[in-house]
Design a protein around this motif. Structure first.
Motif, short mmCIF file in Angstrom:
data_model
loop_
_atom_site.label_atom_id
_atom_site.label_comp_id
_atom_site.label_asym_id
_atom_site.label_seq_id
_atom_site.Cartn_x
_atom_site.Cartn_y
_atom_site.Cartn_z
N GLU A 120 -12.08 -7.70 10.34
CA GLU A 120 -11.71 -7.82 8.93
C GLU A 120 -10.22 -7.58 8.69
OE1 GLU A 120 -13.92 -8.87 6.75
OE2 GLU A 120 -15.44 -8.90 8.33
N LYS A 121 -9.50 -7.23 9.75
CA LYS A 121 -8.05 -6.98 9.70
C LYS A 121 -7.68 -5.86 8.73
CE LYS A 121 -6.81 -11.64 11.14
NZ LYS A 121 -5.98 -12.84 10.86
N ALA A 122 -8.56 -4.85 8.65
CA ALA A 122 -8.27 -3.72 7.78
C ALA A 122 -7.09 -2.90 8.28
CB ALA A 122 -9.51 -2.83 7.66
N TRP A 123 -6.80 -3.02 9.57
CA TRP A 123 -5.72 -2.25 10.18
C TRP A 123 -4.42 -3.06 10.30
CZ3 TRP A 123 -5.12 2.63 12.65
CH2 TRP A 123 -6.22 3.50 12.52
N LEU A 124 -4.39 -4.27 9.81
CA LEU A 124 -3.25 -5.14 10.07
C LEU A 124 -1.94 -4.52 9.60
CD1 LEU A 124 -2.04 -7.77 11.05
CD2 LEU A 124 -2.59 -8.79 8.81
N ARG A 125 -1.87 -4.07 8.38
CA ARG A 125 -0.62 -3.53 7.85
C ARG A 125 -0.24 -2.23 8.56
NH1 ARG A 125 -0.05 -1.93 2.84
NH2 ARG A 125 2.08 -2.73 2.57
N SER A 136 3.28 -1.34 10.65
CA SER A 136 4.20 -0.27 10.28
C SER A 136 3.40 0.99 9.98
CB SER A 136 5.01 -0.66 9.04
OG SER A 136 5.73 0.45 8.55
N ILE A 137 3.77 2.08 10.61
CA ILE A 137 3.04 3.33 10.41
C ILE A 137 3.15 3.81 8.96
CG2 ILE A 137 4.94 4.90 11.03
CD1 ILE A 137 2.81 6.57 12.56
N GLN A 138 4.19 3.37 8.25
CA GLN A 138 4.37 3.75 6.85
C GLN A 138 3.33 3.10 5.94
OE1 GLN A 138 8.46 2.68 6.15
NE2 GLN A 138 9.24 4.59 7.04
N HIS A 139 2.63 2.08 6.46
CA HIS A 139 1.60 1.40 5.66
C HIS A 139 0.19 1.90 5.98
CE1 HIS A 139 4.57 -2.23 5.37
NE2 HIS A 139 4.83 -1.30 4.47
N CYS A 140 0.07 2.93 6.80
CA CYS A 140 -1.25 3.46 7.15
C CYS A 140 -1.78 4.36 6.05
CB CYS A 140 -1.18 4.26 8.45
SG CYS A 140 -0.63 3.30 9.88
N ASP A 141 -3.07 4.23 5.73
CA ASP A 141 -3.65 5.12 4.74
C ASP A 141 -4.03 6.44 5.39
OD1 ASP A 141 -6.24 4.87 5.97
OD2 ASP A 141 -6.71 3.11 4.73
N SER A 142 -4.55 7.37 4.62
CA SER A 142 -4.81 8.72 5.13
C SER A 142 -5.85 8.73 6.25
CB SER A 142 -5.27 9.63 3.99
OG SER A 142 -6.43 9.11 3.36
#
Length: 312
Positions: free
Chosen positions: A202-207, A211-217
């Motif tokens: 589902e490409k939930a991890w794409l962003r 970039s690590i700055q785009h990772c959620d908690s």
């Protein structure tokens, strides 16, 4: 600007101080002879299969022979007379450094100072986010295809060949002084070991992978677990007296190949020390160097790669 007053011959004490200042400014290895070996065999110069038939095509894998031929030529060109030598490589070249470190030491005179330095070659044998061991499966294919297993006879007595191709196992038998540089959030490993495409349809991890700055908690928590796994895998090596480490909390891969991250005013630092300074302190036995960074996002000196910018 470093130097001494024109027209004056500096005292020995002043001259030694000037040399130390120059070394710190340029880095310890700035005037060394350097040889770059192109990587081309697909198994970090360790394969040795006479032939392999794949879909009717005969393939040959001679990475070990390539390594031996290159070293033979370099020895003739002056390497055999070296008083100091450092084998290094990044990524697949970093893994090759683990594999060939003791072989490299054996080629040079006993009186020479010979050490090894692997950058981004400490690939983890970790499960991906779907619970599968994608990287071990990949390594298994490589080891079988190129007959790499014969390179690790001691390890083969303890575990299957694919596991022996990981740096965590290789380093256990390396006796030559060794330095490991790795980003705790190595973006290549995050993209291809922790979250390969097959585990994230589902490409939930794409962003986050870009970039690590785009990772959620939740994603950051998973990344912290990956960092913990790396530190755990390095715990045995950390006890080696002749070993050095620089494990920063950057989103990076291969940090010694670029002067910006290796040794510049903006280089990543741990305890106010650049990578080049840490490697120099270790190589020249100035001090024990085992630098381990605090978790992301604690280090403001990190150069965190943004792959979304690179792909535009």
């Amino acid at each position: 600007m470093l130097g001494w007053e024109p027209g004056r011959v500096p005292s020995h004490k002043r001259f030694r101080l000037w040399v130390r200042q120059m070394d710190r400014a340029l880095g310890d290895f700035y005037n060394w002879n350097k040889v770059k070996v192109r990587y081309c065999d697909g198994a970090s110069f360790s394969g040795y299969r006479e032939s392999e038939v794949q879909n009717g095509t005969i393939l040959f894998f001679r990475g070990q022979r390539i390594w031996e031929a290159i070293m033979g030529e370099l020895l003739q060109k002056g390497l055999a007379n070296s008083k100091e030598a450092l084998l290094t490589g990044c990524s697949a070249g970093g893994l090759a450094t683990f594999i060939h470190c003791d072989d490299f030491r054996a080629l040079l005179p006993n009186v020479a100072t010979v050490k090894c330095f692997a950058d981004a070659g400490f690939f983890l044998n970790e499960k991906d986010i779907s619970g599968k061991r994608f990287i071990q499966s990949l390594y298994s294919d490589v080891v079988q295809l190129q007959d790499v297993g014969n390179k690790f006879p001691d390890c083969l007595s303890r575990m299957e060949p694919s596991q022996c191709f990981f740096a965590e196992e290789i380093i256990k038998s390396v006796t030559t002084p060794f330095f490991i540089l790795n980003a705790a959030y190595d973006f290549w490993q995050i993209r291809y070991i922790l979250v390969p495409a097959e585990s994230d349809p589902e490409k939930a991890w794409l962003r986050c992978k870009q970039s690590i700055q785009h990772c959620d908690s939740n994603q950051l928590q998973t990344l912290q677990g990956f960092r913990n796994a790396m530190l755990s895998s390095l715990s045995e090596f950390k006890q080696k007296k002749n070993g050095g480490m620089f494990i920063d909390s950057c989103f990076a891969h291969c940090q010694s190949m670029d002067g910006y991250t290796w040794h510049s005013p903006n280089s990543p630092r741990i305890n106010n020390k650049t990578i080049a300074e840490a490697v120099g302190d270790w190589f020249f036995d100035r001090k024990e160097t085992k630098e381990i960074d605090c978790p992301y996002p604690c280090n403001p000196t990190c150069y965190n790669v943004d792959l979304s910018q690179l792909s535009r």
